[in-house]
Design an enzyme around this catalytic site. Structure first.
Site, short mmCIF file in Angstrom:
data_model
loop_
_atom_site.label_atom_id
_atom_site.label_comp_id
_atom_site.label_asym_id
_atom_site.label_seq_id
_atom_site.Cartn_x
_atom_site.Cartn_y
_atom_site.Cartn_z
N LYS A 9 34.02 37.84 -14.44
CA LYS A 9 35.15 37.98 -13.52
C LYS A 9 36.04 36.73 -13.57
O LYS A 9 35.63 35.68 -14.10
CB LYS A 9 34.61 38.17 -12.10
CG LYS A 9 33.77 39.43 -11.90
CD LYS A 9 33.31 39.54 -10.45
CE LYS A 9 32.52 40.81 -10.20
NZ LYS A 9 32.24 41.01 -8.76
N TYR A 49 35.80 50.55 -8.96
CA TYR A 49 35.25 50.25 -7.64
C TYR A 49 35.53 51.38 -6.64
O TYR A 49 35.77 51.12 -5.45
CB TYR A 49 35.82 48.92 -7.12
CG TYR A 49 35.20 47.68 -7.77
CD1 TYR A 49 33.82 47.58 -7.99
CD2 TYR A 49 36.00 46.60 -8.14
CE1 TYR A 49 33.27 46.44 -8.57
CE2 TYR A 49 35.43 45.46 -8.72
CZ TYR A 49 34.08 45.38 -8.94
OH TYR A 49 33.52 44.25 -9.50
N PHE A 57 37.31 44.67 2.64
CA PHE A 57 37.52 43.60 1.66
C PHE A 57 38.15 44.10 0.36
O PHE A 57 38.42 43.29 -0.54
CB PHE A 57 36.20 42.87 1.36
CG PHE A 57 35.11 43.74 0.79
CD1 PHE A 57 35.08 44.09 -0.56
CD2 PHE A 57 34.10 44.23 1.61
CE1 PHE A 57 34.08 44.88 -1.08
CE2 PHE A 57 33.08 45.03 1.08
CZ PHE A 57 33.09 45.35 -0.26
N ARG A 85 20.79 43.36 -14.60
CA ARG A 85 20.94 43.21 -13.14
C ARG A 85 20.01 42.10 -12.63
O ARG A 85 20.38 41.32 -11.75
CB ARG A 85 20.62 44.51 -12.42
CG ARG A 85 21.64 45.61 -12.59
CD ARG A 85 22.91 45.44 -11.79
NE ARG A 85 22.76 45.62 -10.36
CZ ARG A 85 23.77 45.75 -9.52
NH1 ARG A 85 25.03 45.71 -9.97
NH2 ARG A 85 23.57 45.89 -8.23
N THR A 91 24.22 40.52 -4.88
CA THR A 91 25.68 40.50 -4.75
C THR A 91 26.20 39.21 -4.11
O THR A 91 27.14 38.59 -4.62
CB THR A 91 26.15 41.72 -3.93
OG1 THR A 91 25.64 42.91 -4.54
CG2 THR A 91 27.67 41.78 -3.86
N ARG A 102 24.37 34.49 -10.77
CA ARG A 102 25.02 34.26 -9.48
C ARG A 102 24.32 33.15 -8.70
O ARG A 102 24.96 32.35 -8.03
CB ARG A 102 25.04 35.57 -8.67
CG ARG A 102 26.04 36.60 -9.21
CD ARG A 102 25.85 37.96 -8.58
NE ARG A 102 26.90 38.91 -8.94
CZ ARG A 102 26.86 40.20 -8.69
NH1 ARG A 102 25.79 40.73 -8.09
NH2 ARG A 102 27.85 41.00 -9.04
N ASN A 112 31.72 36.24 -7.27
CA ASN A 112 30.32 36.15 -7.69
C ASN A 112 30.13 36.22 -9.20
O ASN A 112 29.12 36.70 -9.70
CB ASN A 112 29.48 37.19 -6.94
CG ASN A 112 29.96 38.59 -7.16
OD1 ASN A 112 30.90 38.81 -7.93
ND2 ASN A 112 29.32 39.56 -6.52
N HIS A 115 30.14 41.04 -13.07
CA HIS A 115 29.77 42.42 -12.72
C HIS A 115 28.74 42.89 -13.73
O HIS A 115 28.81 42.51 -14.90
CB HIS A 115 31.00 43.34 -12.80
CG HIS A 115 30.62 44.80 -12.87
ND1 HIS A 115 30.34 45.55 -11.76
CD2 HIS A 115 30.42 45.63 -13.94
CE1 HIS A 115 30.00 46.79 -12.13
NE2 HIS A 115 30.04 46.86 -13.45
N GLU A 126 30.83 53.14 -17.73
CA GLU A 126 31.64 51.92 -17.63
C GLU A 126 32.00 51.37 -19.01
O GLU A 126 33.09 50.83 -19.20
CB GLU A 126 30.89 50.86 -16.80
CG GLU A 126 30.78 51.28 -15.33
CD GLU A 126 30.00 50.29 -14.47
OE1 GLU A 126 29.44 49.31 -15.01
OE2 GLU A 126 29.94 50.52 -13.25
N1 UDP Z 1 32.11 42.58 -2.67
C1 UDP Z 1 32.70 41.77 -1.71
N2 UDP Z 1 32.18 41.74 -0.44
C2 UDP Z 1 31.08 42.48 -0.11
C3 UDP Z 1 30.48 43.30 -1.08
C4 UDP Z 1 31.02 43.33 -2.36
O1 UDP Z 1 33.70 41.10 -2.00
O2 UDP Z 1 30.64 42.42 1.06
C5 UDP Z 1 32.65 42.58 -4.04
C6 UDP Z 1 31.85 41.66 -4.96
O3 UDP Z 1 32.73 41.02 -5.87
C7 UDP Z 1 30.93 42.65 -5.65
C8 UDP Z 1 31.87 43.85 -5.81
O4 UDP Z 1 32.60 43.89 -4.60
O5 UDP Z 1 30.43 42.14 -6.86
C9 UDP Z 1 31.17 45.17 -6.05
O6 UDP Z 1 30.28 45.40 -4.98
P1 UDP Z 1 28.84 46.06 -5.26
O7 UDP Z 1 28.29 46.44 -3.92
O8 UDP Z 1 28.94 47.11 -6.29
O9 UDP Z 1 27.98 44.78 -5.76
P2 UDP Z 1 27.46 44.37 -7.23
O10 UDP Z 1 27.03 45.64 -7.93
O11 UDP Z 1 28.59 43.69 -7.94
O12 UDP Z 1 26.31 43.43 -6.96
MG MG Z 2 28.11 47.40 -8.20
#
Ligand code: UDP
Ligand code: MG
Length: 154
Positions: A9, A49, A57, A85, A91, A102, A112, A115, A126
């Site tokens: 990112k 997304y 957010f 993962r 996250t 992370r 973070n 992705h 994806e």
């Molecule tokens: N995100 C955020 N605030 C939150 C949750 C998610 O800004 O409370 C953002 C963050 O950049 C995250 C992305 O949205 O990586 C996608 O969210 P997801 O729940 O899919 O988490 P990930 O799979 O990236 O861990």
């Molecule tokens: Mg995700």
């Protein structure tokens, strides 16, 4: 083998972490089958997304993901989605375990760093979302038999 789509990112690009992140995946034994830099459009991000568009957010997430170019990577490996993962961490980077990307490089739940696909199905979807077919390369590293035992490759 599974595919996982990773995005370095803008937080990872701006922090100068592109090389370190790619190095981690290579050292692990994951196979890089696609790699490029690109700008993300709002249209692509709304699709990527889709599960988050109603979240409060989401506007700042959009802005954050469009702040600079990103690096997209397609990784291949046995159980690649869960492996990647695990390497990425939870996250909210403040809570992510030390040793994860992370956990080692981030302090934010939005900024973070990376992705990573959350299921094998999404790994395929994806990869197709971010790469043209001709940008994905199906090759076998010469050391494949030193990464996996023969019975793990079926
Ligand atoms: N995100 C955020 N605030 C939150 C949750 C998610 O800004 O409370 C953002 C963050 O950049 C995250 C992305 O949205 O990586 C996608 O969210 P997801 O729940 O899919 O988490 P990930 O799979 O990236 O861990
Ligand atoms: Mg995700």
């Amino acid at each position: 083998m599974e595919q996982s789509l990773v995005i370095i990112k803008p937080s990872g690009v701006q922090r100068g972490l592109i090389g370190k992140i790619i190095d981690r995946f290579q050292q692990k034994g994951l196979i890089i089958c696609g790699l490029k830099m690109m700008n993300l459009s709002e249209e692509l991000l709304r699709e990527h997304y889709a599960h988050l568009v109603e979240k409060p957010f989401f506007p700042t997430l959009l802005k954050s993901m469009m702040a600079t170019p990103v690096v997209v990577i397609c990784l291949k490996g046995v159980d690649a989605v869960a492996v990647v993962r695990g390497m990425v961490g939870t996250t909210n980077a403040r809570n992510a375990a030390p040793g994860t990307i992370r956990g080692d490089y981030g302090m934010s739940s939005q900024e973070n760093i990376v992705h990573a696909s959350d299921s094998p199905e999404n790994g395929v979807i994806e990869t197709k979302r971010f790469f043209k077919p001709e940008e994905i390369f199906d090759y076998t590293p010469v050391c494949i038999n030193f990464i996996y035992a023969p019975d793990e490759l079926n």
